[in-house]
Design an enzyme around this catalytic site. Structure first.
Site, PDB file in Angstrom:
ATOM      1  N   GLN A  18       0.803  -1.224   0.000  1.00 63.35           N
ATOM      2  CA  GLN A  18       0.000   0.000   0.000  1.00 63.35           C
ATOM      3  C   GLN A  18       0.840   1.279   0.000  1.00 63.35           C
ATOM      4  O   GLN A  18       0.338   2.343  -0.308  1.00 63.35           O
ATOM      5  CB  GLN A  18      -0.953  -0.016   1.200  1.00 63.35           C
ATOM      6  CG  GLN A  18      -1.979  -1.137   1.077  1.00 63.35           C
ATOM      7  CD  GLN A  18      -2.910  -1.208   2.261  1.00 63.35           C
ATOM      8  OE1 GLN A  18      -2.646  -1.924   3.221  1.00 63.35           O
ATOM      9  NE2 GLN A  18      -4.006  -0.475   2.217  1.00 63.35           N
ATOM     10  N   HIS A 110       1.140  -9.447   4.310  1.00 63.08           N
ATOM     11  CA  HIS A 110      -0.031  -8.556   4.385  1.00 63.08           C
ATOM     12  C   HIS A 110      -0.736  -8.568   3.033  1.00 63.08           C
ATOM     13  O   HIS A 110      -0.440  -7.753   2.150  1.00 63.08           O
ATOM     14  CB  HIS A 110       0.410  -7.142   4.775  1.00 63.08           C
ATOM     15  CG  HIS A 110      -0.746  -6.248   5.164  1.00 63.08           C
ATOM     16  ND1 HIS A 110      -0.831  -5.624   6.397  1.00 63.08           N
ATOM     17  CD2 HIS A 110      -1.857  -5.882   4.496  1.00 63.08           C
ATOM     18  CE1 HIS A 110      -1.945  -4.911   6.456  1.00 63.08           C
ATOM     19  NE2 HIS A 110      -2.592  -5.048   5.319  1.00 63.08           N
ATOM     20  N   ASN A 153      -1.606 -11.048   7.865  1.00 64.15           N
ATOM     21  CA  ASN A 153      -2.625 -10.040   8.097  1.00 64.15           C
ATOM     22  C   ASN A 153      -3.971 -10.514   7.564  1.00 64.15           C
ATOM     23  O   ASN A 153      -4.085 -10.874   6.389  1.00 64.15           O
ATOM     24  CB  ASN A 153      -2.258  -8.740   7.384  1.00 64.15           C
ATOM     25  CG  ASN A 153      -3.322  -7.675   7.585  1.00 64.15           C
ATOM     26  OD1 ASN A 153      -3.444  -7.126   8.680  1.00 64.15           O
ATOM     27  ND2 ASN A 153      -4.112  -7.394   6.556  1.00 64.15           N
ATOM     28  N   GLU A 154      -4.952 -10.484   8.435  1.00 61.86           N
ATOM     29  CA  GLU A 154      -6.337 -10.769   8.050  1.00 61.86           C
ATOM     30  C   GLU A 154      -6.486 -11.971   7.124  1.00 61.86           C
ATOM     31  O   GLU A 154      -7.024 -11.850   6.010  1.00 61.86           O
ATOM     32  CB  GLU A 154      -7.001  -9.533   7.430  1.00 61.86           C
ATOM     33  CG  GLU A 154      -7.149  -8.391   8.416  1.00 61.86           C
ATOM     34  CD  GLU A 154      -7.966  -7.211   7.888  1.00 61.86           C
ATOM     35  OE1 GLU A 154      -8.343  -7.216   6.696  1.00 61.86           O
ATOM     36  OE2 GLU A 154      -8.228  -6.287   8.682  1.00 61.86           O
TER      37      GLU A 154
HETATM   38  C1  FCB Z   1      -7.692  -3.734   6.543  1.00 64.74           C
HETATM   39  C2  FCB Z   1      -6.370  -4.045   5.882  1.00 64.74           C
HETATM   40  C3  FCB Z   1      -5.520  -2.825   5.611  1.00 64.74           C
HETATM   41  C4  FCB Z   1      -6.339  -1.650   5.149  1.00 64.74           C
HETATM   42  C5  FCB Z   1      -7.479  -1.399   6.101  1.00 64.74           C
HETATM   43  C6  FCB Z   1      -8.324  -0.200   5.749  1.00 64.74           C
HETATM   44  O1  FCB Z   1      -8.613  -4.698   6.186  1.00 64.74           O
HETATM   45  O2  FCB Z   1      -5.632  -4.933   6.672  1.00 64.74           O
HETATM   46  O3  FCB Z   1      -4.526  -3.187   4.700  1.00 64.74           O
HETATM   47  O4  FCB Z   1      -6.758  -1.831   3.860  1.00 64.74           O
HETATM   48  O5  FCB Z   1      -8.294  -2.532   6.177  1.00 64.74           O
END
Ligand code: FCB
Length: 412
Positions: A18, A110, A153-154
């Site tokens: 990002q 990520h 991440n997520e």
């Molecule tokens: C999350 C992500 C991050 C960003 C935020 C707004 O889901 O982990 O990279 O996009 O949202």
């Protein structure tokens, strides 16, 4: 004044793809070229070259922690070929943080993966675990002095995308209502029609296996605390939506909070809240306070998410690894964050072990196909790459310096 525990981390978060720019070997780079309606990451905000300025701004404001990610596709652009120069780049970032007294929180993955990994089937591929672990081993060689490591991440958002993509592929590219297993019980199979509403719990179990394998490597080779970061929806049931809530939340979240049991910490990431009725997620109506990504202004979602994570993870220590708001109005950002921190203080007062708060995001950045949603504490001119801190950066730095919120902030 509402105070936070001693040693509480105050910081901001980013992710490689990002902000860095020109991640030409990542699957997202390829996706951006292919998907209609997506903007390109391009140079992003050139933080790859300007990370010192970015970390310096964070430290000068009084923040004590910086979360960033290593870009797997830079470190391993070709399968099995690890770039010593890229590893050295990320090592320099870590050392610069340490020099400034900033605690680095390092995410190993990520959202992005190398294109070659995606071509082998991505996380569904037969060698996914071994391939990720080989990369994690290399990443561990630069983590000396790092206290906090998130493996992924997520993964739950990644799983929602995978679920949707599988469904799209199976239906010949046309979106219809998929059927997704609720919680292992076939009889509870239900249908829905919303893109990214569901994540197949089976994918959650796959990610959990891979996460645990990576966790073992990080524990063996570094002194870091290790966990992963999870997108929390702070979902609630509208009348009649109780069963549907459990069904959606299991695959989308709870299987991941369960997977964090035994971790050193779990990263909670919350932005808003949404209701579930018998048909699924209730669309949020337009409202003047809505964020630039169309979600409701819900500072209380952070505390809701923390309470839920604490319960399902069976009291795994919590780090807020993301919380913030997409807005062009920085006063709204401060208002949102004040509310979120007030709620967070309430969870700590109730005995929940929260170790720190990392705001999303340090910089306005590439929001996965879109440039309009600005989450940053710092604005960036995308032609000159000039950084302009917003009032919210200084404000959060003052909260950090006091380790608390003034009563007037809470009342405002
Ligand atoms: C999350 C992500 C991050 C960003 C935020 C707004 O889901 O982990 O990279 O996009 O949202």
């Amino acid at each position: 004044m509402t105070t936070f525990p001693d040693g509480f981390l105050w910081g901001a978060a980013t992710a490689g793809h990002q902000i860095e720019g020109n991640n030409v070997n990542s699957d997202w780079w390829a996706r951006e070229q292919m998907m209609p309606g997506m903007e390109l990451s391009g140079d992003a905000v050139d933080s790859y070259h300007r990370y010192r300025e970015d970390i310096q701004l964070l430290a000068d404001a009084g923040l004590t922690s910086y979360r960033f990610s290593l870009e797997w596709s830079r470190i391993e652009p070709v399968r099995g070929h690890f770039s010593k120069a890229e590893l050295a780049h990320y090592r320099r970032m870590i050392e610069f943080c340490l020099e400034l007294g900033v605690t680095p929180v390092v995410t190993l993955q990520h959202f992005t993966t190398p294109q070659w990994f995606a071509a082998l089937g991505g996380w569904d591929g037969p060698e996914a675990e071994a391939l990720f672990c080989a990369y994690v081993e290399q990443a561990c060689t630069i983590l000396d002095g790092v206290e906090w490591v998130a493996t992924m991440n997520e993964p739950n958002m990644q799983a929602a995308i995978m679920t949707a993509m599988r469904h799209l592929a199976a239906s010949g590219g046309e979106w219809t209502s998929p059927t997704v297993e609720a919680d292992g019980d076939d009889e509870k199979k239900q249908t829905h029609s919303e893109f990214l509403t569901y994540a197949d719990p089976e994918i959650g179990r796959l990610f959990t296996r891979i996460h645990h394998a990576a966790r073992a490597i990080v524990r063996e080779r570094t002194g870091a605390k290790v966990g992963w970061t999870i997108a929390a929806g702070a979902l609630t049931a509208a009348p009649g939506g109780e069963e549907k809530l459990l069904q959606i939340r299991y695959g989308k979240e709870d299987v991941y909070w369960e997977g964090s049991r035994g971790d050193d910490f779990v990263g909670v990431q919350a932005y808003s809240s949404q209701q579930v009725d018998a048909n699924g997620l209730v669309p949020h109506p337009p409202h003047s306070d809505n964020t630039l990504v169309g979600t409701a202004f819900r500072p209380d979602s952070l505390a809701m998410a923390v309470r839920h994570a604490w319960e399902v993870s069976e009291h795994t220590p919590i780090l807020i690894t993301e919380n913030g708001i997409a807005t062009a109005d920085d006063a709204q950002r401060i208002r949102y964050t004040t509310g979120a921190l007030e709620g967070l203080a309430g969870t700590i007062a109730d005995g929940i072990d929260v170790r720190g708060y990392l705001h999303w995001s340090l910089l306005d950045n590439f929001e996965w196909g879109h440039w309009e949603p600005t989450f940053g504490l710092i604005a960036v001119d995308r032609d000159t790459f000039a950084r302009t801190p917003k009032p919210s950066l200084a404000w959060l730095g003052e909260v950090a310096a006091r380790n608390g919120l003034e009563a007037t902030e809470v009342a405002a």
